[in-house]
Design an enzyme around this catalytic site. Structure first.
Site, PDB file in Angstrom:
ATOM      1  N   VAL A 105      46.842  51.150  36.925  1.00  0.00           N
ATOM      2  CA  VAL A 105      48.221  51.224  36.408  1.00  0.00           C
ATOM      3  C   VAL A 105      48.282  51.809  34.997  1.00  0.00           C
ATOM      4  O   VAL A 105      49.372  52.013  34.468  1.00  0.00           O
ATOM      5  CB  VAL A 105      48.935  49.842  36.411  1.00  0.00           C
ATOM      6  CG1 VAL A 105      48.974  49.243  37.794  1.00  0.00           C
ATOM      7  CG2 VAL A 105      48.313  48.888  35.404  1.00  0.00           C
ATOM      8  N   LYS A 106      47.136  52.075  34.393  1.00  0.00           N
ATOM      9  CA  LYS A 106      47.126  52.495  32.989  1.00  0.00           C
ATOM     10  C   LYS A 106      47.403  54.003  32.850  1.00  0.00           C
ATOM     11  O   LYS A 106      47.536  54.705  33.840  1.00  0.00           O
ATOM     12  CB  LYS A 106      45.790  52.121  32.356  1.00  0.00           C
ATOM     13  CG  LYS A 106      45.544  50.610  32.324  1.00  0.00           C
ATOM     14  CD  LYS A 106      46.605  49.888  31.565  1.00  0.00           C
ATOM     15  CE  LYS A 106      46.405  48.420  31.304  1.00  0.00           C
ATOM     16  NZ  LYS A 106      45.712  47.627  32.287  1.00  0.00           N
ATOM     17  N   ALA A 107      47.460  54.475  31.606  1.00  0.00           N
ATOM     18  CA  ALA A 107      47.836  55.873  31.336  1.00  0.00           C
ATOM     19  C   ALA A 107      46.945  56.844  32.099  1.00  0.00           C
ATOM     20  O   ALA A 107      47.417  57.838  32.646  1.00  0.00           O
ATOM     21  CB  ALA A 107      47.770  56.142  29.838  1.00  0.00           C
TER      22      ALA A 107
END
Ligand SMILES: Cc1ncc(COP(=O)(O)O)c(C=O)c1O
Length: 289
Positions: free
Chosen positions: A105-107
Site C-alpha cells: 500500500v506504500k508509495a
C-alpha cells in the site's frame, strides 16, 4: 524513546524490540504529527534517549523544532516522496536514520520490505551487519573469513524484490504527483460535506499523501456503510497507547489523539484511482453521512 501514539504500532514495537521503553506522546491536531511542545517539555524534564518521528499520512514533521535526543530516527513509512526545505525525506538532514516501508500500500512496493537511509558511515556499517546475521567480513584473515560481534538477523531484500523496487522507484515522481492531484480533488469535492479535511502542506513542504484521513461524525456507522457500498475505507489508527501491549497508567489519556482518532476515516488514495471512481467514493460518502 518517544514516538507518536497516532501511528501504526510498528513505530512503538521497534522501541520495545531493542529493550527500550516507549514513551507515547499526544499529537498536535493541526498537523496530526507528534506534539513537539510536549516532546520538548519532556526533554527538559527527563531527557529521553531517542525519538521515532513519524511523518503521519505523509506530512513531514518539523524536525528543526525538536530538542535533539541522542538518537533521532524518522519513521517515513508514509513519507517517501515528501520534501522539506532541506530536500527529500530520507536525506537525514535533521536525523540519524530514516526508515521506509515498501509494503504494497506504500508509495512504492517491493511486495514486502523496506529501506533505511543514513549519512553516518558507522550506522551504515552496523545496519549492513544487522541485516546479515551480524556478519562482518574480515578479509585480512582470508577471503572466506568473517566475524560476528553481535548477533543480527536475516533482513535481506531478495534480488527479485530489489528488481521490482528499482523499477518502482523510477515511477515515484509520477506516483506522488497523482497522489497530490487526487488529494486536491478530494479537498475540492468534500468542501460542501460535513467532514473535517486532513491538513495540507504549508508553504515549503511537499506532502507525500500516503493517506487521506478525513474526520466524520459517527465514524463506525459511516465505515460500515462505505464498506457495504464496496469502498475500501480504512481507519488509521487506533492510538497505540490503547492497545493491550501498551496500555498502562503513564499513557492513561492522550486526549487529542483519542478525540481525533475516534472520527478518522481514510478514503481510498492510490495512483491508479481514476477521477471517475474517486467521484463515486465522494457520492457514496455523501450518502453515508
Ligand atoms: C507509520 C508506519 N511505520 C512503520 C510501518 C511498518 O512497515 P513494515 O510493515 O513495512 O515494516 C508502517 C506500515 O504500515 C507504518 O504505517
Amino acid at each position: 524513546v518517544a514516538t507518536s501514539t497516532l501511528s501504526f504500532v510498528a513505530s512503538a514495537n521497534c522501541i520495545r524490540h531493542v529493550g527500550a521503553e516507549p514513551v507515547l506522546l499526544d499529537i498536535d491536531p493541526t498537523t496530526r504529527n507528534l506534539n513537539i511542545e510536549a516532546f520538548n517539555a519532556l526533554m527538559d524534564d527527563q531527557p529521553l534517549t531517542g525519538l521515532v518521528a513519524v511523518h503521519f499520512a505523509g506530512l513531514p514533521i518539523d524536525l528543526t523544532k525538536i530538542k535533539r535526543p541522542r538518537i533521532l530516527i524518522e519513521d517515513a513509512a508514509h513519507a517517501l516522496g515528501a520534501r522539506t526545505a532541506f530536500g527529500p525525506i530520507g536525506n537525514c538532514a535533521n536525523s540519524d536514520m530514516c526508515c521506509f516501508s515498501f509494503h504494497p500500500v506504500k508509495a512504492i512496493t517491493t511486495g514486502e520490505g523496506g529501506a533505511v537511509t543514513t549519512n553516518s558511515a558507522v550506522l551504515a556499517e552496523a545496519l549492513r551487519r544487522f541485516r546479515n546475521h551480524g556478519i562482518r567480513p574480515t578479509p585480512e584473515l582470508g577471503g572466506w573469513a568473517y566475524d560476528v560481534v553481535a548477533p543480527g538477523w536475516n533482513y535481506r531484500l531478495t534480488d527479485i524484490q530489489a528488481a521490482l523496487g528499482t523499477r518502482q522507484l523510477s515511477k515515484l515522481g509520477s506516483f506522488i504527483k497523482r497522489r497530490n492531484e487526487l488529494a486536491a480533488r478530494y479537498a475540492e469535492r468534500l468542501r460542501e460535506l460535513p467532514v473535517g479535511l486532513p491538513p495540507s502542506a504549508p508553504e515549503g513542504l511537499h506532502h507525500a499523501w500516503h493517506l487521506y484521513p478525513i474526520e466524520v461524525p459517527d465514524r463506525n456507522r459511516v465505515y460500515n456503510a462505505m464498506r457495504s457500498a464496496g469502498i475500501g475505507v480504512q481507519v488509521h489508527y487506533m492510538p497505540i497507547h490503547l492497545m493491550s501491549a501498551y496500555r498502562d497508567s503513564e499513557h492513561a489519556s492522550l486526549p487529542a489523539a483519542e478525540l481525533l482518532s475516534s472520527s478518522l476515516l481514510s478514503l481510498p488514495l492510490f495512483p491508479g484511482l481514476s477521477d471517475r471512481i474517486q467521484d463515486r467514493v465522494v457520492e457514496d460518502l455523501s450518502r453515508s453521512l
